[in-house]
Design an enzyme around this catalytic site. Structure first.
Site, PDB file in Angstrom:
ATOM      1  CB  SER A 149       5.166  -4.942   5.612  1.00  0.00           C
ATOM      2  OG  SER A 149       3.994  -4.720   4.816  1.00  0.00           O
ATOM      3  CE1 TYR A 162       7.220  -8.096   1.339  1.00  0.00           C
ATOM      4  CE2 TYR A 162       5.009  -7.112   1.801  1.00  0.00           C
ATOM      5  CZ  TYR A 162       6.332  -7.057   1.905  1.00  0.00           C
ATOM      6  OH  TYR A 162       7.133  -5.889   2.333  1.00  0.00           O
ATOM      7  CE  LYS A 166       9.101  -7.967   4.189  1.00  0.00           C
ATOM      8  NZ  LYS A 166      10.510  -7.594   4.733  1.00  0.00           N
TER       9      LYS A 166
END
Length: 258
Positions: A149, A162, A166
């Site tokens: 991402s 998160y 990533k």
């Protein structure tokens, strides 16, 4: 068949795409299948997998569905075993499945949620790649695509853990590429920007937030899952054989917006 089309041809290749019953995973699975690959649709829910398989096979594409909770080692092993039983080989793994069950300051994240995010977003792709490795080694021409991402590249707000998971995927990608290149295996990461999926619905369903976000993107809009397909097909195919250890953004220019 021209040289270029032959380079992108995935006939006789077998691809596993995790989290492929919807969103980016489903779009990539369809793109790979349209280029000739036999694809394994996988998500936690077998009925959801079967629905996608029916859609694909109705269009003349080759697909089977195997339910797998990627956080469960037994189910990961079953996914690989059933794929080999069905198709006899594995050539491509797309580690797409991921979670983000929390939004807010990093100090407010419950330790159990932190562990869950790392287990699904980092440990599972690492473990699945390890299980696929012996099969990719056989043909000296395998491809692993890790879906990361833009959040892995620049800190945002409310997605700290998160983003951290990533970012870990990017370093995993580079290490896999460095260690497994000797086996003819290429490993790359795709960093999507804001894409219209159920996963990102909290962002784009808020019209005020969406308008604010779109003003920061040079292309002036969010992306669609299908816009991740071309890059994935390149990295999966012989056309991308000299591309490994790469981190590729598909974000409408978000990372250059400053």
């Amino acid at each position: 068949m021209t040289y270029i089309s032959a380079q992108f041809n995935l006939e006789h290749k077998v691809a596993i795409i995790t989290g492929s019953s919807k969103g980016i995973g489903k779009a990539i699975a369809k793109g790979l299948a349209q280029n000739g690959a036999q694809v394994v649709i996988s998500s936690r829910n077998q009925e959801a997998c079967d629905a996608v398989v029916k859609e694909f096979t109705d269009e003349g594409l080759k697909a089977i569905g195997i339910a797998c909770h990627i956080g469960d080692e037994q189910q990961r092993q079953n996914l690989i075993a059933q794929t080999v039983e069905a198709f006899g080989r594995i050539d491509i793994l797309v580690n797409n499945a991921a979670i983000n069950p929390t939004y807010g300051p990093i100090e407010n994240v419950d330790p159990s949620i932190f562990d869950k995010i790392m287990d699904i977003n980092v440990k599972a792709p690492w473990a699945l790649s390890n299980l696929v490795l012996p099969h990719l080694q056989k043909h000296k021409n395998g491809s692993i695509i890790n879906i990361a991402s833009v959040e892995a590249l620049t800190p945002g707000f409310g997605l700290g853990i998160y983003s951290t998971s990533k970012a870990a995927i990017l370093m995993l990608t580079k290490n896999q590429a460095k260690e497994w290149g000797q086996h003819g295996i290429k490993v790359n990461a795709i960093c999507p920007g804001l894409i219209k999926t159920k996963f990102s619905a909290a962002l784009w369903q808020n019209e005020k937030m969406l308008n604010k976000l779109e003003k920061t993107i040079p292309s002036g809009r969010m992306g669609m899952p299908e816009e991740m397909v071309g890059l994935a097909c390149l990295l999966a195919s012989d056309a991308g054989n000299y591309m490994t250890g790469g981190v590729y953004t598909a974000d409408g220019g978000y990372m250059i917006a400053g």
